[in-house]
Design a protein around this motif. Structure first.
Motif, short mmCIF file in Angstrom:
data_model
loop_
_atom_site.label_atom_id
_atom_site.label_comp_id
_atom_site.label_asym_id
_atom_site.label_seq_id
_atom_site.Cartn_x
_atom_site.Cartn_y
_atom_site.Cartn_z
N ALA A 178 0.83 -1.21 0.00
CA ALA A 178 0.00 0.00 0.00
C ALA A 178 0.86 1.26 0.00
CB ALA A 178 -0.93 -0.01 1.21
N GLN A 179 2.03 1.21 0.66
CA GLN A 179 2.93 2.36 0.64
C GLN A 179 3.56 2.56 -0.74
OE1 GLN A 179 5.85 1.92 3.77
NE2 GLN A 179 4.30 1.39 5.30
N ALA A 180 3.81 1.46 -1.45
CA ALA A 180 4.45 1.55 -2.76
C ALA A 180 3.49 2.04 -3.85
CB ALA A 180 5.03 0.19 -3.16
N GLN A 181 2.22 1.75 -3.70
CA GLN A 181 1.25 2.05 -4.75
C GLN A 181 1.23 3.52 -5.17
OE1 GLN A 181 -0.69 -0.73 -5.93
NE2 GLN A 181 -0.99 0.67 -7.66
N PRO A 182 1.12 4.47 -4.25
CA PRO A 182 1.05 5.87 -4.68
C PRO A 182 2.38 6.45 -5.16
CG PRO A 182 1.04 5.75 -2.28
CD PRO A 182 0.95 4.35 -2.78
N LEU A 183 3.48 5.74 -4.95
CA LEU A 183 4.78 6.27 -5.38
C LEU A 183 4.94 6.23 -6.89
CD1 LEU A 183 7.18 4.70 -2.71
CD2 LEU A 183 6.35 7.07 -2.82
N ILE A 184 4.28 5.29 -7.56
CA ILE A 184 4.49 5.09 -9.00
C ILE A 184 4.04 6.29 -9.81
CG2 ILE A 184 4.14 3.51 -10.91
CD1 ILE A 184 5.68 2.43 -8.43
N PRO A 185 2.79 6.79 -9.66
CA PRO A 185 2.40 7.98 -10.44
C PRO A 185 3.29 9.19 -10.17
CG PRO A 185 0.49 6.95 -9.40
CD PRO A 185 1.69 6.31 -8.82
N LEU A 281 14.54 5.94 -3.96
CA LEU A 281 15.08 5.30 -2.77
C LEU A 281 13.98 4.71 -1.90
CD1 LEU A 281 17.71 4.74 -1.25
CD2 LEU A 281 17.40 6.92 -0.05
N GLU A 282 12.82 5.40 -1.83
CA GLU A 282 11.71 4.88 -1.01
C GLU A 282 11.25 3.52 -1.50
OE1 GLU A 282 11.90 7.74 -2.51
OE2 GLU A 282 11.27 9.42 -1.21
N LEU A 283 11.16 3.35 -2.82
CA LEU A 283 10.71 2.08 -3.38
C LEU A 283 11.75 0.98 -3.15
CD1 LEU A 283 8.14 1.26 -4.83
CD2 LEU A 283 9.33 1.56 -7.02
N THR A 284 13.02 1.36 -3.19
CA THR A 284 14.08 0.38 -2.90
C THR A 284 13.98 -0.12 -1.47
OG1 THR A 284 15.56 1.45 -4.50
CG2 THR A 284 16.56 0.01 -2.85
N HIS A 285 13.76 0.79 -0.54
CA HIS A 285 13.61 0.40 0.86
C HIS A 285 12.41 -0.52 1.05
CE1 HIS A 285 15.99 4.16 2.35
NE2 HIS A 285 16.77 3.20 1.90
N ILE A 286 11.33 -0.23 0.36
CA ILE A 286 10.14 -1.08 0.47
C ILE A 286 10.44 -2.48 -0.05
CG2 ILE A 286 7.81 -1.45 -0.47
CD1 ILE A 286 7.38 1.56 -0.29
N SER A 287 11.15 -2.57 -1.16
CA SER A 287 11.50 -3.88 -1.73
C SER A 287 12.38 -4.68 -0.77
CB SER A 287 12.22 -3.69 -3.07
OG SER A 287 12.73 -4.91 -3.55
N VAL A 288 13.35 -4.01 -0.15
CA VAL A 288 14.23 -4.71 0.80
C VAL A 288 13.44 -5.20 2.00
CG1 VAL A 288 16.17 -4.41 2.38
CG2 VAL A 288 16.30 -3.47 0.06
N ASP A 289 12.56 -4.34 2.53
CA ASP A 289 11.75 -4.75 3.68
C ASP A 289 10.84 -5.93 3.33
OD1 ASP A 289 12.87 -2.75 5.19
OD2 ASP A 289 11.22 -1.33 4.90
N MET A 290 10.32 -5.92 2.12
CA MET A 290 9.48 -7.05 1.68
C MET A 290 10.27 -8.35 1.64
SD MET A 290 7.07 -5.65 -1.43
CE MET A 290 5.56 -4.75 -1.10
N LYS A 291 11.48 -8.29 1.10
CA LYS A 291 12.29 -9.50 0.98
C LYS A 291 12.70 -10.05 2.35
CE LYS A 291 14.98 -7.72 -2.32
NZ LYS A 291 16.04 -7.62 -3.35
N VAL A 292 12.91 -9.16 3.32
CA VAL A 292 13.22 -9.61 4.68
C VAL A 292 12.03 -10.37 5.26
CG1 VAL A 292 13.66 -8.85 7.04
CG2 VAL A 292 14.92 -7.82 5.15
N LEU A 293 10.82 -9.82 5.10
CA LEU A 293 9.62 -10.49 5.62
C LEU A 293 9.37 -11.82 4.90
CD1 LEU A 293 7.23 -7.41 5.89
CD2 LEU A 293 8.28 -8.65 7.77
N ILE A 294 9.57 -11.84 3.60
CA ILE A 294 9.34 -13.06 2.82
C ILE A 294 10.33 -14.15 3.22
CG2 ILE A 294 9.42 -14.04 0.49
CD1 ILE A 294 8.38 -11.28 -0.51
#
Length: 305
Positions: A178-185, A281-294
């Protein structure tokens, strides 16, 4: 249905003094039967048995009971017949004493220096005779059923804990998506403006009419290509779809370990793609946090049946 872990332990003991007849207690009351079952994770059902010679004939019946209840895991069943020193000492039969005496005479005829049998040796041998003469299968199978039931309860408790942990990680992944979604536009708009600024700069420096038009086409082409490259809407949609399926399987329970493992792999693939397409950078941090949880989920899913 419940979620079961492949990790568990249970044990139980049976004493003949509690159930045998008075006549039988005179010979086997000092023998205690014990069963323990250990289970750890494995891709398939891997059974192993550690049984004394007196119980070896019971292995097929024990295997049938385990395969009826367990589907995956490396499972080891141990059974033992132990002397209970606090109980009555066995009363050696006349037949056994005669046989031991004959064997001792034969051995000493060939080996004069051989040690004579002690009273302790005779008691120990008479204990072995009692346990070998008795049919232990009814008691062993009943005790195995009790131990298996306790093992399933332990695996269910552990599975409930694992399911709760997975549900927590799923909710955290949803929050990150949900945090990543609004970053794309925002990123697309920022990059488009950057390209247009470059085009305006090129127009200001151009001497003729063809260069600005070519620069405009180039800027629009680059902006479109960049928007396509960083668009992770499809990855986020698939990620949320995998999370929905994970929740459905955990709620359903049963034999879900292999399907959960496959979905975890797909989640990791989407998180990797999200990181590779990252333009901020925000999207990169989100990706890293996702991979840690996964990765945390992957470790725990390996233990689910």
């Amino acid at each position: 249905m419940s979620v079961y872990s492949m990790t568990g332990y249970a044990s139980a003991q049976h004493s003949n003094a509690n159930t045998s007849s008075e006549e039988e207690q005179k010979t086997v009351s000092n023998i205690r039967l014990g069963v323990e079952i250990r289970s750890v994770n494995s891709r398939f059902l891997d059974l192993s048995f550690r049984l004394p010679d007196e119980l070896r004939a019971c292995e097929p019946a024990l295997r049938e009971r385990l395969t009826a209840r367990l589907k995956r895991g490396k499972v080891e069943l141990r059974a033992a017949l132990e002397s209970n020193t606090s109980g009555n000492l066995p009363d050696p039969s006349i037949r056994l004493l005669q046989r031991l005496n004959t064997i001792q005479d034969n051995v000493k005829a060939w080996l004069p220096a051989a040690t004579t049998l002690s009273v302790a040796d005779v008691i120990r041998l008479s204990s072995n005779e009692s346990s070998a003469a008795k049919d232990w299968q009814p008691e062993l199978l009943a005790l195995a059923d009790t131990t298996l039931k306790a093992l399933m309860s332990a695996r269910e408790r552990e599975g409930t804990r694992l399911a709760a942990m997975l549900q927590d990680r799923i909710q955290q992944l949803r929050m990150l998506a949900a945090q990543a979604q609004p970053l794309i536009p925002q990123l697309v708009a920022q990059q488009r403006q950057r390209f247009m600024d470059r085009w305006q700069e090129a127009m200001g420096l151009a001497d003729g009419s063809h260069v600005p038009e070519a620069a405009q086409d180039r800027a629009l082409t680059e902006a479109t290509a960049f928007a396509i490259r960083i668009d992770v809407a499809e990855e986020l949609t698939r990620l949320n779809s995998h999370l929905d399926e994970l929740e459905r399987l955990i709620t359903k329970g049963g034999e879900i370990g292999k399907r959960l493992d496959f979905l975890i792999q797909e989640l990791h693939r989407e998180a990797n793609t999200l990181g590779s397409k990252s333009a901020a950078l925000e999207l990169t941090h989100i990706s890293v946090d996702m991979k840690v949880l996964i990765e945390q989920m992957r470790e725990q899913v390996q233990n689910i049946e």
